[in-house]
Design a protein around this motif. Structure first.
Motif, PDB file in Angstrom:
ATOM      1  N   LEU A 104       0.737  -1.104  -0.080  1.00  0.00           N
ATOM      2  CA  LEU A 104      -0.141  -0.050   0.130  1.00  0.00           C
ATOM      3  C   LEU A 104       0.940   1.200  -0.009  1.00  0.00           C
ATOM      4  O   LEU A 104       1.704   1.177   0.556  1.00  0.00           O
ATOM      5  CB  LEU A 104      -0.754  -0.137   1.334  1.00  0.00           C
ATOM      6  N   ILE A 105       0.655   2.164  -0.799  1.00  0.00           N
ATOM      7  CA  ILE A 105       1.240   3.591  -0.748  1.00  0.00           C
ATOM      8  C   ILE A 105       0.363   4.711   0.046  1.00  0.00           C
ATOM      9  O   ILE A 105      -0.674   4.883  -0.590  1.00  0.00           O
ATOM     10  CB  ILE A 105       1.611   4.082  -2.333  1.00  0.00           C
ATOM     11  N   GLU A 106       0.920   5.008   0.884  1.00  0.00           N
ATOM     12  CA  GLU A 106       0.209   6.057   1.517  1.00  0.00           C
ATOM     13  C   GLU A 106       0.323   7.459   1.105  1.00  0.00           C
ATOM     14  O   GLU A 106       0.879   7.472   0.126  1.00  0.00           O
ATOM     15  CB  GLU A 106       0.548   5.990   3.134  1.00  0.00           C
ATOM     16  N   ALA A 107      -0.477   8.399   1.685  1.00  0.00           N
ATOM     17  CA  ALA A 107      -0.420   9.708   1.175  1.00  0.00           C
ATOM     18  C   ALA A 107       0.866  10.257   0.787  1.00  0.00           C
ATOM     19  O   ALA A 107       0.980  10.997  -0.090  1.00  0.00           O
ATOM     20  CB  ALA A 107      -1.584  10.658   1.977  1.00  0.00           C
ATOM     21  N   GLY A 108       1.897  10.191   1.614  1.00  0.00           N
ATOM     22  CA  GLY A 108       3.093  10.881   1.436  1.00  0.00           C
ATOM     23  C   GLY A 108       3.969  10.117   0.534  1.00  0.00           C
ATOM     24  O   GLY A 108       5.123  10.407   0.317  1.00  0.00           O
ATOM     25  N   GLY A 109       3.526   8.956  -0.276  1.00  0.00           N
ATOM     26  CA  GLY A 109       4.368   8.104  -0.998  1.00  0.00           C
ATOM     27  C   GLY A 109       4.939   7.151  -0.352  1.00  0.00           C
ATOM     28  O   GLY A 109       5.666   6.320  -1.165  1.00  0.00           O
ATOM     29  N   GLN A 110       5.093   6.976   0.926  1.00  0.00           N
ATOM     30  CA  GLN A 110       5.892   5.709   1.446  1.00  0.00           C
ATOM     31  C   GLN A 110       4.905   4.515   1.153  1.00  0.00           C
ATOM     32  O   GLN A 110       3.878   4.493   1.388  1.00  0.00           O
ATOM     33  CB  GLN A 110       6.088   5.927   2.987  1.00  0.00           C
ATOM     34  N   THR A 111       5.754   3.416   1.227  1.00  0.00           N
ATOM     35  CA  THR A 111       5.216   1.979   0.811  1.00  0.00           C
ATOM     36  C   THR A 111       5.098   1.427   2.266  1.00  0.00           C
ATOM     37  O   THR A 111       5.953   1.329   2.946  1.00  0.00           O
ATOM     38  CB  THR A 111       5.861   1.275  -0.021  1.00  0.00           C
ATOM     39  N   ILE A 112       3.730   0.899   2.437  1.00  0.00           N
ATOM     40  CA  ILE A 112       3.432   0.185   3.943  1.00  0.00           C
ATOM     41  C   ILE A 112       3.139  -1.219   3.411  1.00  0.00           C
ATOM     42  O   ILE A 112       2.385  -1.300   2.291  1.00  0.00           O
ATOM     43  CB  ILE A 112       2.118   0.786   4.481  1.00  0.00           C
ATOM     44  N   LEU A 113       3.808  -2.360   4.091  1.00  0.00           N
ATOM     45  CA  LEU A 113       3.164  -3.656   3.769  1.00  0.00           C
ATOM     46  C   LEU A 113       2.508  -4.329   5.043  1.00  0.00           C
ATOM     47  O   LEU A 113       2.699  -3.804   6.283  1.00  0.00           O
ATOM     48  CB  LEU A 113       4.378  -4.509   4.066  1.00  0.00           C
ATOM     49  N   LEU A 114       1.332  -4.839   4.575  1.00  0.00           N
ATOM     50  CA  LEU A 114       0.069  -5.118   5.398  1.00  0.00           C
ATOM     51  C   LEU A 114       0.113  -6.653   5.066  1.00  0.00           C
ATOM     52  O   LEU A 114      -0.062  -7.240   4.177  1.00  0.00           O
ATOM     53  CB  LEU A 114      -0.924  -4.392   5.374  1.00  0.00           C
ATOM     54  N   HIS A 115      -0.555  -7.376   6.129  1.00  0.00           N
ATOM     55  CA  HIS A 115      -0.944  -8.833   6.274  1.00  0.00           C
ATOM     56  C   HIS A 115      -2.652  -8.836   5.889  1.00  0.00           C
ATOM     57  O   HIS A 115      -3.067  -8.409   6.587  1.00  0.00           O
ATOM     58  CB  HIS A 115      -0.546  -9.854   7.171  1.00  0.00           C
ATOM     59  N   THR A 116      -2.980  -9.670   5.018  1.00  0.00           N
ATOM     60  CA  THR A 116      -4.467  -9.653   4.917  1.00  0.00           C
ATOM     61  C   THR A 116      -5.131 -10.120   6.125  1.00  0.00           C
ATOM     62  O   THR A 116      -6.167  -9.933   6.280  1.00  0.00           O
ATOM     63  CB  THR A 116      -4.905 -10.549   3.689  1.00  0.00           C
ATOM     64  N   ASP A 117      -4.436 -11.192   6.765  1.00  0.00           N
ATOM     65  CA  ASP A 117      -5.064 -11.587   8.107  1.00  0.00           C
ATOM     66  C   ASP A 117      -5.547 -10.527   9.139  1.00  0.00           C
ATOM     67  O   ASP A 117      -6.250 -10.915   9.862  1.00  0.00           O
ATOM     68  CB  ASP A 117      -4.294 -12.705   8.657  1.00  0.00           C
ATOM     69  N   HIS A 118      -4.920  -9.512   9.089  1.00  0.00           N
ATOM     70  CA  HIS A 118      -5.043  -8.304  10.100  1.00  0.00           C
ATOM     71  C   HIS A 118      -6.034  -7.263   9.543  1.00  0.00           C
ATOM     72  O   HIS A 118      -6.002  -6.101  10.186  1.00  0.00           O
ATOM     73  CB  HIS A 118      -3.797  -7.871  10.641  1.00  0.00           C
ATOM     74  N   ILE A 119      -6.581  -7.485   8.404  1.00  0.00           N
ATOM     75  CA  ILE A 119      -7.352  -6.351   7.756  1.00  0.00           C
ATOM     76  C   ILE A 119      -8.768  -6.778   8.230  1.00  0.00           C
ATOM     77  O   ILE A 119      -9.229  -7.677   7.949  1.00  0.00           O
ATOM     78  CB  ILE A 119      -7.458  -6.199   6.195  1.00  0.00           C
ATOM     79  N   LYS A 120      -9.411  -5.812   8.764  1.00  0.00           N
ATOM     80  CA  LYS A 120     -11.066  -5.834   9.463  1.00  0.00           C
ATOM     81  C   LYS A 120     -11.964  -5.498   8.522  1.00  0.00           C
ATOM     82  O   LYS A 120     -13.036  -6.064   8.689  1.00  0.00           O
ATOM     83  CB  LYS A 120     -11.138  -5.090  10.715  1.00  0.00           C
ATOM     84  N   SER A 121     -11.751  -4.618   7.581  1.00  0.00           N
ATOM     85  CA  SER A 121     -12.616  -4.042   6.646  1.00  0.00           C
ATOM     86  C   SER A 121     -12.111  -3.363   5.610  1.00  0.00           C
ATOM     87  O   SER A 121     -10.892  -2.959   5.600  1.00  0.00           O
ATOM     88  CB  SER A 121     -13.597  -3.080   7.389  1.00  0.00           C
ATOM     89  N   ILE A 122     -12.542  -3.280   4.429  1.00  0.00           N
ATOM     90  CA  ILE A 122     -12.152  -2.783   3.327  1.00  0.00           C
ATOM     91  C   ILE A 122     -13.453  -1.996   2.329  1.00  0.00           C
ATOM     92  O   ILE A 122     -14.486  -2.420   2.343  1.00  0.00           O
ATOM     93  CB  ILE A 122     -11.691  -3.846   2.167  1.00  0.00           C
ATOM     94  N   HIS A 123     -12.978  -0.590   2.251  1.00  0.00           N
ATOM     95  CA  HIS A 123     -14.214  -0.120   1.349  1.00  0.00           C
ATOM     96  C   HIS A 123     -13.391   0.875   0.438  1.00  0.00           C
ATOM     97  O   HIS A 123     -12.188   1.211   0.538  1.00  0.00           O
ATOM     98  CB  HIS A 123     -15.353   0.781   2.339  1.00  0.00           C
ATOM     99  N   LEU A 124     -14.224   1.391  -0.618  1.00  0.00           N
ATOM    100  CA  LEU A 124     -13.566   2.313  -1.790  1.00  0.00           C
ATOM    101  C   LEU A 124     -13.989   3.581  -1.344  1.00  0.00           C
ATOM    102  O   LEU A 124     -15.110   3.704  -1.446  1.00  0.00           O
ATOM    103  CB  LEU A 124     -13.841   1.810  -2.853  1.00  0.00           C
ATOM    104  N   PRO A 125     -13.234   4.682  -1.453  1.00  0.00           N
ATOM    105  CA  PRO A 125     -13.646   6.038  -1.274  1.00  0.00           C
ATOM    106  C   PRO A 125     -14.438   6.420  -2.356  1.00  0.00           C
ATOM    107  O   PRO A 125     -14.229   6.065  -3.517  1.00  0.00           O
ATOM    108  CB  PRO A 125     -12.016   6.747  -0.871  1.00  0.00           C
TER     109      PRO A 125
END
Length: 220
Positions: free
Chosen positions: A199-220
């Motif tokens: 995932l690339i956050e607002a400032g351009g930094q790349t963040i790595l996340l594991h899907t097991d720890h995602i509680k919800s997803i929605h599209l803005p």
């Protein structure tokens, strides 16, 4: 499960993972993977795997149901069946922490389901992150809105069988994880591979996340 069934009809204190305050109420029903409590004039359905501890409340007040029928059908009760029975019924879903959302279950897939919220619109929720669900009384609508303010049966997007495949469809688009509780959980979904989200956050930094720890997803 017999040790839990022996507490049916008693007022208990239930502590579940991801929910700071214990739930106190009458244990109404026990399914293969779900507990049902009647607490503060509402039914609460919580998956057994979130159980941290449970105990009988001594000198508990009368927790009678006042002859109120449950909104959902309890026949052959299970967590997936309760989700299916909740479709089209205004429901509160708690995902842990401060993540409580209100709306309607619309579709149920292998390891996730769709939830329509007037605030967040279509939300993709992994099954294993639901702490509890609690249906509201019949004919009640979110925020006292009229049906004209939101679609009870919104248009359903093309869905994949599992959540990781669904996430792959969102690649190169903006996504919000966990209702935006952290600035590091909203941005451009660059890639999904072997349960790792890039995932690339607002400032351009790349963040790595594991899907097991995602509680919800929605599209803005």
């Amino acid at each position: 499960m017999e040790s839990i069934r022996s507490l049916l009809g008693k007022t208990i204190e239930l502590k579940i993972s991801g929910y700071k305050i214990p739930i106190i109420g009458e244990l109404i029903d026990v399914g293969s993977d779900i507990l049902v409590l009647y607490s503060e004039n509402k039914y609460i359905y919580t998956p057994v795997h979130h159980l941290q501890h449970m105990k009988v409340m001594e000198e508990a007040e009368d927790s009678s149901q006042d002859n109120k029928e449950p909104v959902l059908d309890h026949a052959h009760i299970s967590f997936r069946k309760m989700l299916m029975n909740a479709r089209g019924i205004f429901t509160e879903i708690h995902l842990g922490g401060a993540s409580s959302i209100h709306g309607y279950v619309t579709s149920i897939m292998n390891d996730y389901f769709l939830f329509y919220s007037p605030v967040h619109h279509t939300i993709y929720i992994p099954l294993h992150h639901v702490k509890y669900l609690s249906p509201y009384p019949p004919n009640m609508t979110p925020y006292d809105l009229s049906d004209s303010h939101f679609p009870v049966q919104p248009g359903t997007p093309a869905l994949s069988r599992n959540l990781e495949q669904q996430l792959e469809k969102f690649q190169n688009g903006l996504v919000v994880f966990d209702l935006g509780e952290s600035p590091l959980k909203a941005g451009l979904l660059k890639k999904v591979d072997s349960h790792i989200i890039e995932l690339i956050e607002a400032g351009g930094q790349t963040i790595l996340l594991h899907t097991d720890h995602i509680k919800s997803i929605h599209l803005p």
